[in-house]
Design a protein around this motif. Structure first.
Motif, PDB file in Angstrom:
ATOM      1  N   ILE A 317      43.727  43.582  45.994  1.00 19.04           N
ATOM      2  CA  ILE A 317      44.911  42.875  45.473  1.00 19.04           C
ATOM      3  C   ILE A 317      45.095  43.174  43.989  1.00 19.04           C
ATOM      4  O   ILE A 317      46.198  43.447  43.514  1.00 19.04           O
ATOM      5  CB  ILE A 317      44.771  41.358  45.723  1.00 19.04           C
ATOM      6  CG1 ILE A 317      44.851  41.073  47.233  1.00 19.04           C
ATOM      7  CG2 ILE A 317      45.847  40.579  44.970  1.00 19.04           C
ATOM      8  CD1 ILE A 317      44.507  39.648  47.603  1.00 19.04           C
ATOM      9  N   GLU A 318      43.999  43.155  43.233  1.00 19.59           N
ATOM     10  CA  GLU A 318      44.079  43.423  41.790  1.00 19.59           C
ATOM     11  C   GLU A 318      44.603  44.834  41.524  1.00 19.59           C
ATOM     12  O   GLU A 318      45.493  45.040  40.689  1.00 19.59           O
ATOM     13  CB  GLU A 318      42.704  43.247  41.163  1.00 19.59           C
ATOM     14  CG  GLU A 318      42.226  41.803  41.113  1.00 19.59           C
ATOM     15  CD  GLU A 318      40.820  41.697  40.534  1.00 19.59           C
ATOM     16  OE1 GLU A 318      40.281  42.737  40.090  1.00 19.59           O
ATOM     17  OE2 GLU A 318      40.256  40.591  40.537  1.00 19.59           O
ATOM     18  N   ASP A 319      44.052  45.830  42.240  1.00 20.27           N
ATOM     19  CA  ASP A 319      44.480  47.211  42.007  1.00 20.27           C
ATOM     20  C   ASP A 319      45.919  47.437  42.442  1.00 20.27           C
ATOM     21  O   ASP A 319      46.679  48.155  41.778  1.00 20.27           O
ATOM     22  CB  ASP A 319      43.545  48.177  42.751  1.00 20.27           C
ATOM     23  CG  ASP A 319      42.257  48.437  41.975  1.00 20.27           C
ATOM     24  OD1 ASP A 319      42.191  48.001  40.818  1.00 20.27           O
ATOM     25  OD2 ASP A 319      41.349  49.073  42.515  1.00 20.27           O
ATOM     26  N   SER A 320      46.343  46.832  43.564  1.00 18.39           N
ATOM     27  CA  SER A 320      47.737  46.984  44.008  1.00 18.39           C
ATOM     28  C   SER A 320      48.690  46.359  42.984  1.00 18.39           C
ATOM     29  O   SER A 320      49.744  46.916  42.675  1.00 18.39           O
ATOM     30  CB  SER A 320      47.923  46.321  45.375  1.00 18.39           C
ATOM     31  OG  SER A 320      47.094  46.925  46.342  1.00 18.39           O
ATOM     32  N   SER A 321      48.308  45.195  42.444  1.00 16.10           N
ATOM     33  CA  SER A 321      49.148  44.534  41.440  1.00 16.10           C
ATOM     34  C   SER A 321      49.242  45.381  40.170  1.00 16.10           C
ATOM     35  O   SER A 321      50.312  45.501  39.569  1.00 16.10           O
ATOM     36  CB  SER A 321      48.584  43.148  41.111  1.00 16.10           C
ATOM     37  OG  SER A 321      48.537  42.348  42.261  1.00 16.10           O
ATOM     38  N   LYS A 322      48.103  45.993  39.756  1.00 18.70           N
ATOM     39  CA  LYS A 322      48.120  46.836  38.562  1.00 18.70           C
ATOM     40  C   LYS A 322      49.003  48.069  38.791  1.00 18.70           C
ATOM     41  O   LYS A 322      49.746  48.484  37.891  1.00 18.70           O
ATOM     42  CB  LYS A 322      46.685  47.271  38.233  1.00 18.70           C
ATOM     43  CG  LYS A 322      46.575  48.112  36.958  1.00 18.70           C
ATOM     44  CD  LYS A 322      47.024  47.346  35.725  1.00 18.70           C
ATOM     45  CE  LYS A 322      46.832  48.173  34.459  1.00 18.70           C
ATOM     46  NZ  LYS A 322      47.267  47.456  33.250  1.00 18.70           N
TER      47      LYS A 322
END
Length: 393
Positions: A317-322
């Motif tokens: 989730i963090e990488d997709s948001s970034k």
């Protein structure tokens, strides 16, 4: 005041009573039947039928059938005997009221016990189901953890072997560079010795060029003719040491070749590792590329795919948001990458059972590519899960 029904008929055997009661044109669903071992009541406004039974019956096994404007009761006696009448006679109203109240209380107690028994059975079923699910999930989690640990160890060994190979190659190059520099210094020292024996006029100057560095030799009666040259060689040596110390802020780069310090090369390396299902090694490649350049959205997007495979859902989730943060402004060229970022983040949300958040990402992906059948089907499945959850609640 309800109208008492008296035009009923009944028959009996030693073990059962058969009672037929007309409904007088009343709709079947409006009839309310109440039966205990000593009391029978049928309420179908404006009519009412009551019977204070002559002897106790087995109300649990007795039956009532409603149809053709008639209620037919089959009442099974607790004791085999012939009744003189269907209902008690010669009993005052006070006694009848007590029988009625006692029957209602008994019915309420049985209903309460049935509800409690049903609730207890439901709790037992839920507990059993929950225990079974927890056992299955624990086995799956253990299996996944073992697989992840095995992959991590394998990837770590491969990476360490690769780094050791690169370190040896770089060490060999460093030795070769030092030997070459030493040879040059030796050659220049020989030239200095040769020049020392030449006769030079006082207060004259000569320029000696070596590897693009201009060294001025000033001769006088008090200054050594080659003092400046010796100092310049020391400075060159220090410069070489400084060049070797470059990139020490990123220790991983010290043992890498020049092309391996390129984020694009590392991205391609991670993609190849991902294709061979070596997800941990792929993550290591993307990590190093991001340290070199943290403004490339595809690095985060690809690393999110690896985290999804390894069930690192929060990291996915963090990488997709970034990646979505870097894919701005939204234009046609980055539409496909934005769609993938929404789908991967939505998938991670759904695997965390955050279906509402997951559906929002899938709907955002559909806005980018409305004709994508796979995303349409997945979004519909998520809606079905959400609706089922709401109905269950």
């Amino acid at each position: 005041m309800p109208l008492q029904v008296s035009d009923y008929s009944w028959q009996q055997t030693k073990t059962a009573v058969f009672l037929s009661l007309p409904l007088k044109g009343v709709c079947v669903r409006d009839a309310d039947v109440f039966c205990t071992e000593n009391y029978l009541k049928v309420n179908f406004p404006p009519f009412l039928f009551e019977a204070f039974l002559y002897a106790p019956i087995d109300d649990a096994s007795s039956k009532a059938k409603i149809g053709n404007d008639t209620v037919v009761f089959t009442l099974y006696k607790k004791e085999a005997a012939m009744w003189e009448t269907l209902s008690l006679t010669g009993v005052n109203k006070e006694m009848l009221q007590k029988i009625r109240e006692k029957s209602i209380l008994q019915a309420q107690e049985r209903a309460k016990e049935a509800i409690e028994a049903k609730a207890a059975a439901k709790r037992e079923d839920q507990k059993y189901t929950l225990d079974a699910m927890m056992k299955i999930e624990e086995e799956e989690r253990k299996k996944i953890e073992d697989m992840k640990e095995s992959e991590r160890i394998k990837a770590t060994k491969e990476l360490e072997a690769w780094k050791e190979c690169q370190r040896k190659a770089e060490e060999q190059k460093r030795i070769q560079r030092e030997e070459k520099l030493h040879q040059k210094e030796t050659q220049m020292e020989e030239e200095r010795k040769n020049l020392k024996h030449k006769s030079l006029p006082r207060n004259s100057s000569r320029y000696l060029a070596t590897e693009g560095i201009m060294i001025t030799l000033i001769f006088s009666g008090k200054v050594s003719p080659f003092g400046e040259t010796s100092f310049s060689f020391q400075w060159l040596h220090k410069q070489a040491e400084a060049r070797r110390a470059m990139n020490t802020d990123i220790p991983e780069l010290c043992d890498l070749k020049e092309e391996e310090k390129n984020p694009e090369w590392l991205k391609d390396k991670g993609n190849k590792l991902f294709a061979t299902e070596n997800y941990l090694a792929a993550i290591n490649a993307y990590n190093l590329a991001i340290r070199l350049n943290n403004k490339i959205p595809l690095l985060y997007l690809n690393r999110a795919a690896c985290h999804l495979k390894l069930k690192n859902l929060h990291k996915a989730i963090e990488d997709s948001s970034k990646a979505l943060e870097l894919l701005t402004p939204p234009v046609t060229d980055n539409a496909n990458a934005r769609m993938k970022a929404h789908v991967r983040r939505g998938t991670a949300f759904c695997q965390l059972e955050l279906y509402v958040e997951g559906l929002q990402d899938y709907e955002a992906a559909l806005k980018i590519d409305p004709s994508n059948k796979i995303i349409q089907n997945d979004a519909e499945k998520i809606r079905t899960v959400i609706q089922g959850t709401e109905l269950k609640s």
